[in-house]
Scaffold this motif. Structure first.
Motif, PDB file in Angstrom:
ATOM      1  N   MET A  72      -5.288  -1.680  -7.301  1.00  0.00           N
ATOM      2  CA  MET A  72      -4.333  -0.890  -6.521  1.00  0.00           C
ATOM      3  C   MET A  72      -3.073  -1.694  -6.191  1.00  0.00           C
ATOM      4  O   MET A  72      -1.967  -1.139  -6.175  1.00  0.00           O
ATOM      5  CB  MET A  72      -4.995  -0.351  -5.243  1.00  0.00           C
ATOM      6  CG  MET A  72      -6.193   0.561  -5.491  1.00  0.00           C
ATOM      7  SD  MET A  72      -5.918   1.830  -6.763  1.00  0.00           S
ATOM      8  CE  MET A  72      -4.622   2.805  -6.008  1.00  0.00           C
ATOM      9  N   GLU A 120       6.206  -0.586   0.784  1.00  0.00           N
ATOM     10  CA  GLU A 120       5.039  -1.397   1.147  1.00  0.00           C
ATOM     11  C   GLU A 120       3.756  -0.625   0.917  1.00  0.00           C
ATOM     12  O   GLU A 120       3.635   0.534   1.313  1.00  0.00           O
ATOM     13  CB  GLU A 120       5.125  -1.818   2.622  1.00  0.00           C
ATOM     14  CG  GLU A 120       3.890  -2.584   3.081  1.00  0.00           C
ATOM     15  CD  GLU A 120       4.063  -3.306   4.408  1.00  0.00           C
ATOM     16  OE1 GLU A 120       5.181  -3.289   4.967  1.00  0.00           O
ATOM     17  OE2 GLU A 120       3.064  -3.888   4.874  1.00  0.00           O
ATOM     18  N   TYR A 121       2.801  -1.291   0.271  1.00  0.00           N
ATOM     19  CA  TYR A 121       1.458  -0.729   0.096  1.00  0.00           C
ATOM     20  C   TYR A 121       0.487  -1.675   0.781  1.00  0.00           C
ATOM     21  O   TYR A 121       0.449  -2.867   0.457  1.00  0.00           O
ATOM     22  CB  TYR A 121       1.129  -0.615  -1.397  1.00  0.00           C
ATOM     23  CG  TYR A 121      -0.229  -0.023  -1.683  1.00  0.00           C
ATOM     24  CD1 TYR A 121      -0.434   1.357  -1.658  1.00  0.00           C
ATOM     25  CD2 TYR A 121      -1.325  -0.832  -1.978  1.00  0.00           C
ATOM     26  CE1 TYR A 121      -1.677   1.918  -1.921  1.00  0.00           C
ATOM     27  CE2 TYR A 121      -2.572  -0.284  -2.248  1.00  0.00           C
ATOM     28  CZ  TYR A 121      -2.737   1.090  -2.222  1.00  0.00           C
ATOM     29  OH  TYR A 121      -3.984   1.639  -2.486  1.00  0.00           O
ATOM     30  N   SER A 122      -0.257  -1.161   1.760  1.00  0.00           N
ATOM     31  CA  SER A 122      -1.122  -2.031   2.568  1.00  0.00           C
ATOM     32  C   SER A 122      -2.544  -1.520   2.613  1.00  0.00           C
ATOM     33  O   SER A 122      -2.775  -0.308   2.625  1.00  0.00           O
ATOM     34  CB  SER A 122      -0.625  -2.076   4.016  1.00  0.00           C
ATOM     35  OG  SER A 122       0.652  -2.608   4.081  1.00  0.00           O
ATOM     36  N   LEU A 123      -3.459  -2.448   2.650  1.00  0.00           N
ATOM     37  CA  LEU A 123      -4.881  -2.120   2.798  1.00  0.00           C
ATOM     38  C   LEU A 123      -5.454  -2.888   3.973  1.00  0.00           C
ATOM     39  O   LEU A 123      -5.122  -4.057   4.178  1.00  0.00           O
ATOM     40  CB  LEU A 123      -5.648  -2.509   1.524  1.00  0.00           C
ATOM     41  CG  LEU A 123      -5.255  -1.781   0.247  1.00  0.00           C
ATOM     42  CD1 LEU A 123      -5.974  -2.399  -0.948  1.00  0.00           C
ATOM     43  CD2 LEU A 123      -5.584  -0.288   0.355  1.00  0.00           C
ATOM     44  N   LYS A 124      -6.306  -2.219   4.757  1.00  0.00           N
ATOM     45  CA  LYS A 124      -7.054  -2.884   5.821  1.00  0.00           C
ATOM     46  C   LYS A 124      -8.498  -2.448   5.627  1.00  0.00           C
ATOM     47  O   LYS A 124      -8.826  -1.274   5.849  1.00  0.00           O
ATOM     48  CB  LYS A 124      -6.527  -2.455   7.189  1.00  0.00           C
ATOM     49  CG  LYS A 124      -6.732  -3.488   8.276  1.00  0.00           C
ATOM     50  CD  LYS A 124      -6.086  -3.065   9.580  1.00  0.00           C
ATOM     51  CE  LYS A 124      -7.011  -2.129  10.343  1.00  0.00           C
ATOM     52  NZ  LYS A 124      -6.373  -1.527  11.532  1.00  0.00           N
TER      53      LYS A 124
END
Lengths: 326, 326
Positions: A125, A268-272
């Protein structure tokens, strides 16, 4: 219906079981293991087979999800398994991707199957985020931040130090660096300016903690280039506070457009993620669906996340997607 | 090389000129306008034609980028233009997408061209974020926040009120709502809990400001369901502080995985844009590249962002992408 198999039953294999159960068009048929199948207790109704029985099940599985490691398992297993099945792996040694792609491509074209490599979140991703944002903002700069999350490779490296009983390493982005990037300042950042490393270490009784701390902080490649902090804790604290495998991060691209490049844009592409392996498994199952569909449509060869029309990942049909997600 | 044309020369058309200049494989050949071509001064070396001359240039342009409005222009123009060219439009009336898709699909299949609809950031990149995250996190909830940014539709609505000389409306996400969603709390949010609306208004001399403020705040569909603030400012302040068209927002999906759904994951795609039309133009140009390539590969019909293998958007070749972006 897509009939799935799993090769390898560790954290990732268990994650695939949960992910398959959440997708009503997926049926987990088989778990292949290099251990003695009789010794394996699993969380689903799949049957357990020896890894040496792969070929015998070639007509009963549509997609095999590879759950081995990138260092030695996948370079050998993926080109072998794609002789019999469509496969999806999470090969993550970035530098060796071109070579792995070539090996899988040759085998997959010969067998008429699809071989997805490097599926997950990085590569996966995050790679997609990089590609889309590079295609859109031509004149710009890329940044990838990882964490706060557990790096299993770094945790293992600390565990190999003499006198260490247990260890967990967290990769932590430097907040000032992230803020500067988000602000469109396009900073030039050194390794140490982007991430810090936090180690939680259980020392064996009588071990020299000062020596352990020094060995960690000066370890080449892993820690020497970073600001590293070392916390000695008890095994009880380790088991209570550091059991999970959280991770995440952000891919950010900033770019300029317009007259005199006056305008700045930030993507921005963010994962938590509470569980790195469970999230990775969800990604693998979505690409298993695409692998099956692409193969049914006549496609063969090695593929990456870059090669799939996104609609092929979704269980719902294109009319639904256009009406509800577009 | 992809030879581009533009139909309509407003903010979006000017943005396409800048975006085309940043992409070395793009050549802007023609700008079509409904105005008298002689009256149009443009920022590039493209030739200016009357919109009625479209068909005559059918062999000189690979992809026509539609820069008209969604309300009345695109439903008529896109199915017409796709008779002669591959086209890309930014049709953004979500409720009418299925109908527009069908009209463009029929015309494009007949002419053997590609007709991309609803390309931009919402619909467009935000749609992709929704699709990917839904394919991955099956058990979850979606949230889209817009802003802080200028809504041209809402600005126009305020300008139509009697006594208003000029107006600019900003859509603003409610920080507490965004924080709760990012925190994985999966809140149920009313319209007013998600966004507030800020209006900057220049009143005509002698106009009744209290009445204007009341008309704005009670306007159905546009403002009545929101917490709206109205600031009266001078034309000088408007011209100095509110000239730009910034926008952006976030698509967030949170989902659960694992035993007892114990683990929560958050996927977020965010944009912060200094210029809404210039960024949209960059997206349109990337999809124009894909339209040309897909058509050269023999594909025809209506397409959306869901239908393109991402690699087709990138100028660089797949080997480069695998080695450097994966």
């Amino acid at each position: 219906m897509t009939r799935l198999g799993i090769l390898g039953y560790g954290n990732l294999g268990r994650g695939i079981e949960f992910a398959a159960a959440q997708n009503s068009d997926m049926e987990l048929k088989a778990v292949f293991t290099r251990r003695d199948p009789k010794t394996l207790t699993i969380n689903s109704n799949a049957k357990v087979y020896s890894a040496s029985d792969l070929a015998a099940l070639k007509d009963e599985i549509d997609v095999l999800i590879m759950c081995g490691g990138s260092a030695t398992d996948l370079p050998q297993q993926t080109p072998e398994a794609v002789k019999y099945f469509n496969v999806v792996d999470s090969f993550d040694t970035h530098a060796r991707i071109p070579e792995h792609f070539k090996n899988v491509d040759e085998a997959a074209k010969k067998s008429g199957k699809i071989g997805f490599i490097s599926v997950g979140w990085d590569p996966g991703m995050f790679s997609l985020a990089r590609l889309y944002s590079n295609a859109i903002l031509v004149d710009g700069a890329d940044y990838t931040f990882w964490g706060r999350g557990v790096s299993q490779g770094h945790s293992d490296a600390v565990r190999r130090i003499e006198g260490v009983q247990d260890a967990r390493q967290y990769t932590v982005p430097v907040p000032e660096a992230v803020a500067s990037v988000r602000n469109g300042e396009m900073p030039t950042l050194t390794t140490a300016q982007k991430h810090t490393r936090e180690c939680y270490v259980v020392a064996k009784e009588g071990a020299d903690k000062a020596r352990i701390e020094n060995e960690i902080k000066t370890m080449p490649n892993y820690f020497a280039d970073y600001n590293t902090t070392v916390h000695f804790i008890s095994q009880e604290e380790m088991d209570r506070d550091h059991k999970g495998l959280p991770h995440g991060g952000s891919v950010i691209r900033t770019g300029k457009t317009g007259a005199g490049n006056a305008h700045t844009h930030t993507i921005e592409y963010s994962l938590k993620l509470d569980s790195n392996p469970e999230f990775t498994s969800c990604v693998l199952v979505a690409f298993a669906r695409a692998a099956h569909r692409m193969n049914l449509a006549g496609m063969t060869g090695a593929k990456t996340v870059f090669d799939v029309p996104p609609i092929m990942l979704l269980k719902d049909d294109p009319d639904f997607a256009r009406a509800h997600l577009l």
